[in-house]
Design a protein around this motif. Structure first.
Motif, PDB file in Angstrom:
ATOM      1  N   VAL A 275      30.875 -25.211  15.361  1.00  0.00           N
ATOM      2  CA  VAL A 275      30.554 -26.571  14.938  1.00  0.00           C
ATOM      3  C   VAL A 275      30.216 -26.553  13.448  1.00  0.00           C
ATOM      4  CG1 VAL A 275      29.046 -28.571  15.259  1.00  0.00           C
ATOM      5  CG2 VAL A 275      29.583 -27.089  17.207  1.00  0.00           C
ATOM      6  N   ASP A 276      30.929 -27.348  12.665  1.00  0.00           N
ATOM      7  CA  ASP A 276      30.578 -27.542  11.256  1.00  0.00           C
ATOM      8  C   ASP A 276      29.669 -28.770  11.183  1.00  0.00           C
ATOM      9  OD1 ASP A 276      30.368 -27.792   8.556  1.00  0.00           O
ATOM     10  OD2 ASP A 276      32.471 -28.322   8.201  1.00  0.00           O
ATOM     11  N   LEU A 277      28.425 -28.583  10.781  1.00  0.00           N
ATOM     12  CA  LEU A 277      27.454 -29.681  10.786  1.00  0.00           C
ATOM     13  C   LEU A 277      27.496 -30.527   9.516  1.00  0.00           C
ATOM     14  CD1 LEU A 277      24.500 -27.689  12.397  1.00  0.00           C
ATOM     15  CD2 LEU A 277      25.840 -29.509  13.472  1.00  0.00           C
ATOM     16  N   TYR A 278      28.245 -30.098   8.503  1.00  0.00           N
ATOM     17  CA  TYR A 278      28.276 -30.903   7.265  1.00  0.00           C
ATOM     18  C   TYR A 278      28.795 -32.318   7.486  1.00  0.00           C
ATOM     19  CZ  TYR A 278      29.845 -32.901   2.920  1.00  0.00           C
ATOM     20  OH  TYR A 278      30.070 -33.784   1.893  1.00  0.00           O
ATOM     21  N   PRO A 279      29.877 -32.537   8.269  1.00  0.00           N
ATOM     22  CA  PRO A 279      30.366 -33.915   8.431  1.00  0.00           C
ATOM     23  C   PRO A 279      29.293 -34.885   8.922  1.00  0.00           C
ATOM     24  CG  PRO A 279      32.021 -32.377   9.215  1.00  0.00           C
ATOM     25  CD  PRO A 279      30.789 -31.558   8.919  1.00  0.00           C
ATOM     26  N   SER A 280      28.268 -34.411   9.581  1.00  0.00           N
ATOM     27  CA  SER A 280      27.196 -35.308  10.043  1.00  0.00           C
ATOM     28  C   SER A 280      26.376 -35.866   8.876  1.00  0.00           C
ATOM     29  CB  SER A 280      26.260 -34.555  11.000  1.00  0.00           C
ATOM     30  OG  SER A 280      26.955 -34.148  12.164  1.00  0.00           O
ATOM     31  N   PHE A 281      26.518 -35.268   7.681  1.00  0.00           N
ATOM     32  CA  PHE A 281      25.731 -35.691   6.519  1.00  0.00           C
ATOM     33  C   PHE A 281      26.611 -36.084   5.327  1.00  0.00           C
ATOM     34  CE2 PHE A 281      23.304 -32.598   8.976  1.00  0.00           C
ATOM     35  CZ  PHE A 281      22.100 -33.259   9.167  1.00  0.00           C
ATOM     36  N   ASN A 285      22.746 -39.272   0.694  1.00  0.00           N
ATOM     37  CA  ASN A 285      21.807 -38.759  -0.308  1.00  0.00           C
ATOM     38  C   ASN A 285      21.050 -37.571   0.295  1.00  0.00           C
ATOM     39  OD1 ASN A 285      19.851 -38.242  -2.181  1.00  0.00           O
ATOM     40  ND2 ASN A 285      19.046 -40.333  -2.251  1.00  0.00           N
ATOM     41  N   ALA A 286      21.337 -36.372  -0.195  1.00  0.00           N
ATOM     42  CA  ALA A 286      20.764 -35.165   0.419  1.00  0.00           C
ATOM     43  C   ALA A 286      19.239 -35.167   0.401  1.00  0.00           C
ATOM     44  CB  ALA A 286      21.297 -33.922  -0.294  1.00  0.00           C
ATOM     45  N   SER A 287      18.650 -35.723  -0.657  1.00  0.00           N
ATOM     46  CA  SER A 287      17.185 -35.652  -0.782  1.00  0.00           C
ATOM     47  C   SER A 287      16.473 -36.418   0.342  1.00  0.00           C
ATOM     48  CB  SER A 287      16.743 -36.180  -2.146  1.00  0.00           C
ATOM     49  OG  SER A 287      17.050 -37.552  -2.279  1.00  0.00           O
ATOM     50  N   GLU A 288      17.182 -37.325   0.996  1.00  0.00           N
ATOM     51  CA  GLU A 288      16.569 -38.048   2.116  1.00  0.00           C
ATOM     52  C   GLU A 288      16.381 -37.148   3.338  1.00  0.00           C
ATOM     53  OE1 GLU A 288      18.866 -41.505   2.942  1.00  0.00           O
ATOM     54  OE2 GLU A 288      18.474 -42.431   0.982  1.00  0.00           O
ATOM     55  N   TYR A 289      16.982 -35.968   3.290  1.00  0.00           N
ATOM     56  CA  TYR A 289      16.877 -35.033   4.414  1.00  0.00           C
ATOM     57  C   TYR A 289      16.094 -33.772   4.043  1.00  0.00           C
ATOM     58  CZ  TYR A 289      20.349 -38.082   6.454  1.00  0.00           C
ATOM     59  OH  TYR A 289      20.993 -39.196   6.950  1.00  0.00           O
ATOM     60  N   TRP A 290      15.385 -33.803   2.899  1.00  0.00           N
ATOM     61  CA  TRP A 290      14.560 -32.671   2.481  1.00  0.00           C
ATOM     62  C   TRP A 290      13.133 -32.842   3.010  1.00  0.00           C
ATOM     63  CZ3 TRP A 290      15.882 -32.731  -3.494  1.00  0.00           C
ATOM     64  CH2 TRP A 290      17.239 -32.394  -3.659  1.00  0.00           C
ATOM     65  N   VAL A 291      12.468 -31.723   3.261  1.00  0.00           N
ATOM     66  CA  VAL A 291      11.096 -31.810   3.760  1.00  0.00           C
ATOM     67  C   VAL A 291      10.148 -32.348   2.696  1.00  0.00           C
ATOM     68  CG1 VAL A 291      11.314 -30.057   5.557  1.00  0.00           C
ATOM     69  CG2 VAL A 291      10.701 -29.362   3.233  1.00  0.00           C
ATOM     70  N   MET A 292      10.446 -32.091   1.416  1.00  0.00           N
ATOM     71  CA  MET A 292       9.678 -32.688   0.319  1.00  0.00           C
ATOM     72  C   MET A 292      10.431 -32.450  -0.982  1.00  0.00           C
ATOM     73  SD  MET A 292       6.469 -30.112  -0.429  1.00  0.00           S
ATOM     74  CE  MET A 292       6.732 -28.557  -1.298  1.00  0.00           C
ATOM     75  N   SER A 293      10.056 -33.157  -2.020  1.00  0.00           N
ATOM     76  CA  SER A 293      10.686 -32.960  -3.314  1.00  0.00           C
ATOM     77  C   SER A 293      10.471 -31.515  -3.769  1.00  0.00           C
ATOM     78  CB  SER A 293      10.068 -33.923  -4.339  1.00  0.00           C
ATOM     79  OG  SER A 293      10.623 -33.687  -5.624  1.00  0.00           O
ATOM     80  N   GLY A 294      11.545 -30.871  -4.169  1.00  0.00           N
ATOM     81  CA  GLY A 294      11.436 -29.476  -4.603  1.00  0.00           C
ATOM     82  C   GLY A 294      11.628 -28.471  -3.493  1.00  0.00           C
ATOM     83  N   ASP A 295      11.773 -28.930  -2.254  1.00  0.00           N
ATOM     84  CA  ASP A 295      12.029 -28.033  -1.120  1.00  0.00           C
ATOM     85  C   ASP A 295      13.162 -28.635  -0.298  1.00  0.00           C
ATOM     86  OD1 ASP A 295      12.159 -26.451   1.105  1.00  0.00           O
ATOM     87  OD2 ASP A 295      10.004 -26.507   1.538  1.00  0.00           O
ATOM     88  N   LEU A 298      15.673 -28.720   5.615  1.00  0.00           N
ATOM     89  CA  LEU A 298      15.948 -29.957   6.352  1.00  0.00           C
ATOM     90  C   LEU A 298      14.692 -30.493   7.030  1.00  0.00           C
ATOM     91  CD1 LEU A 298      19.387 -29.000   7.956  1.00  0.00           C
ATOM     92  CD2 LEU A 298      18.990 -30.536   6.020  1.00  0.00           C
ATOM     93  N   ASN A 299      14.598 -31.828   7.093  1.00  0.00           N
ATOM     94  CA  ASN A 299      13.424 -32.470   7.683  1.00  0.00           C
ATOM     95  C   ASN A 299      13.687 -32.903   9.136  1.00  0.00           C
ATOM     96  OD1 ASN A 299      14.993 -34.780   7.496  1.00  0.00           O
ATOM     97  ND2 ASN A 299      13.926 -35.584   5.699  1.00  0.00           N
ATOM     98  N   ALA A 300      12.714 -33.589   9.690  1.00  0.00           N
ATOM     99  CA  ALA A 300      12.805 -33.995  11.100  1.00  0.00           C
ATOM    100  C   ALA A 300      14.001 -34.912  11.359  1.00  0.00           C
ATOM    101  CB  ALA A 300      11.511 -34.688  11.507  1.00  0.00           C
ATOM    102  N   ARG A 301      14.287 -35.805  10.423  1.00  0.00           N
ATOM    103  CA  ARG A 301      15.416 -36.728  10.591  1.00  0.00           C
ATOM    104  C   ARG A 301      16.737 -35.957  10.659  1.00  0.00           C
ATOM    105  NH1 ARG A 301      17.439 -40.930   5.968  1.00  0.00           N
ATOM    106  NH2 ARG A 301      19.097 -41.949   7.151  1.00  0.00           N
ATOM    107  N   ALA A 302      16.873 -34.956   9.807  1.00  0.00           N
ATOM    108  CA  ALA A 302      18.091 -34.136   9.831  1.00  0.00           C
ATOM    109  C   ALA A 302      18.213 -33.386  11.150  1.00  0.00           C
ATOM    110  CB  ALA A 302      18.074 -33.149   8.668  1.00  0.00           C
ATOM    111  N   PHE A 303      17.099 -32.853  11.635  1.00  0.00           N
ATOM    112  CA  PHE A 303      17.153 -32.114  12.903  1.00  0.00           C
ATOM    113  C   PHE A 303      17.507 -33.050  14.067  1.00  0.00           C
ATOM    114  CE2 PHE A 303      14.156 -28.853  10.911  1.00  0.00           C
ATOM    115  CZ  PHE A 303      15.202 -27.992  10.620  1.00  0.00           C
ATOM    116  N   GLY A 304      17.074 -34.295  13.979  1.00  0.00           N
ATOM    117  CA  GLY A 304      17.453 -35.251  15.015  1.00  0.00           C
ATOM    118  C   GLY A 304      18.969 -35.448  15.044  1.00  0.00           C
ATOM    119  N   ARG A 305      19.560 -35.528  13.859  1.00  0.00           N
ATOM    120  CA  ARG A 305      21.012 -35.708  13.790  1.00  0.00           C
ATOM    121  C   ARG A 305      21.744 -34.464  14.310  1.00  0.00           C
ATOM    122  NH1 ARG A 305      23.497 -38.852   8.762  1.00  0.00           N
ATOM    123  NH2 ARG A 305      21.921 -40.268   9.577  1.00  0.00           N
ATOM    124  N   ILE A 306      21.231 -33.290  13.961  1.00  0.00           N
ATOM    125  CA  ILE A 306      21.868 -32.050  14.448  1.00  0.00           C
ATOM    126  C   ILE A 306      21.696 -31.916  15.959  1.00  0.00           C
ATOM    127  CG2 ILE A 306      21.743 -29.523  14.329  1.00  0.00           C
ATOM    128  CD1 ILE A 306      20.952 -29.834  11.375  1.00  0.00           C
TER     129      ILE A 306
END
Length: 319
Positions: A275-281, A285-295, A298-306
């Motif tokens: 499974v290539d998970l990139y097409p799901s994103f 905007n990648a930063s909307e799926y980061w745990v925080m600025s500078g890190d 992937l955050n909880a929202r990204a894990f929900g999509r995966i």
């Protein structure tokens, strides 16, 4: 001569006091747990230990717990994040690095926890993610955990989740006593390593990852690890799914298609599902799926999509 020695002693004392003051300021400035470098340093210090197996390198300390980057992480008796697995209950195992671990997200928001809720009571989801591991280390670590599990509960499926960083070679050598005990030294060492890596810019970074994933040494490293996993899982009849995580720097201008090309080809060569998970994103905007600025973990929202992408596949019979 005596005057020179006295001056030298004064300089050394001054440097010593300067370092102590710097250490104090760094610790004061990072006490809010928002500095990614220091929080990873604390993770290594509080929750990891050297493994007896050189192929594994490092592992979690069983039973340890800590609050890192504002999130509680508890390690069970097997050395894995999450609750103790239930004896006798079939398991899906997630094997990967700090992304699979769920760095920066609460336990209930990890990929393992979100998949468990989607899959129901028939199976349990075991989180075998450990930070800062390469593909060969992930496989070696999982095989060590498999040995510890024994016949306690059956393994139904292993989901291997390589991130872009897992294709890089593991840095050789020990960080040293000073880096292990000083936040200031850890920061200086990290910045120095980044500045001298030759991969500080975007193009250089992509080039370094491409070389690691598509060069002969990198491909041999990944293929060797896949072979080792195939030997073990085939003998036990365990299903394997390779789910390639996207690089999380930029989902709009994405130059990391070589990740899926490499891992997909190697998975197909062993008859595994891929499974290539990139097409799901893609295009977001990648930063909307980061745990925080500078890190960029992937955050909880990204894990929900995966989890939405993987759950139907895990619920269906092997193809």
């Amino acid at each position: 001569m005596r005057r020179v020695m006295r001056a030298l002693v004064l300089v050394l004392v001054g440097i010593g006091f300067g370092c102590l003051a710097g250490e104090g300021l760094v610790r004061l400035g990072t006490a809010n747990q928002k500095n990614y470098v220091i929080e990873m340093w604390r993770y290594a210090k509080l929750l990891k230990r050297p493994s007896d197996d050189p192929a594994v390198g490092h592992e979690h300390v069983p039973g340890a717990s800590a609050r890192l980057q504002g999130v509680g992480i508890s390690i069970n008796s097997l050395g894995l994040r999450g609750p103790e697995p239930e004896p006798g209950r079939p398991a899906v195992v997630l094997a990967g690095d700090s992304t699979t671990l769920g760095w920066g997200v609460e336990q209930d928001d990890t990929l393992a926890a979100q998949l468990a809720r989607r899959l129901g009571d028939d199976v349990q989801v075991v989180n075998a993610g450990v930070g800062n591991m390469t593909v060969p280390q992930i496989v070696a670590h999982w095989l060590e955990i498999r040995r510890r599990i024994g016949d306690t509960f059956p393994i139904r499926t292993v989901v291997l989740l390589p991130s872009s960083r897992t294709g890089l070679p593991q840095p050789a050598g020990d960080a040293g006593w000073l880096v292990r005990h000083s936040e200031l030294a850890a920061l200086v060492a990290t910045f120095w390593a980044q500045a001298t890596s030759g991969a500080a810019g975007r193009d250089e970074m992509i080039g370094a990852y491409r070389a690691a994933w598509t060069g002969p040494e990198g491909q041999a490293r990944i293929a060797g690890a896949f072979d080792r996993l195939a030997d073990e899982t085939r003998a036990e009849g365990i299903r394997v799914i390779v789910a390639q995580l996207p690089d999380t720097n930029d989902f709009r201008t994405y130059d990391f298609g070589f990740l899926a090309e490499t891992s997909g080809r190697e998975a197909a060569a062993r008859g595994w599902e891929f499974v290539d998970l990139y097409p799901s994103f893609a295009g977001e905007n990648a930063s909307e799926y980061w745990v925080m600025s500078g890190d960029i973990h992937l955050n909880a929202r990204a894990f929900g999509r995966i989890a939405d992408r993987l759950a139907p596949l895990l619920a269906a019979p092997a193809s």
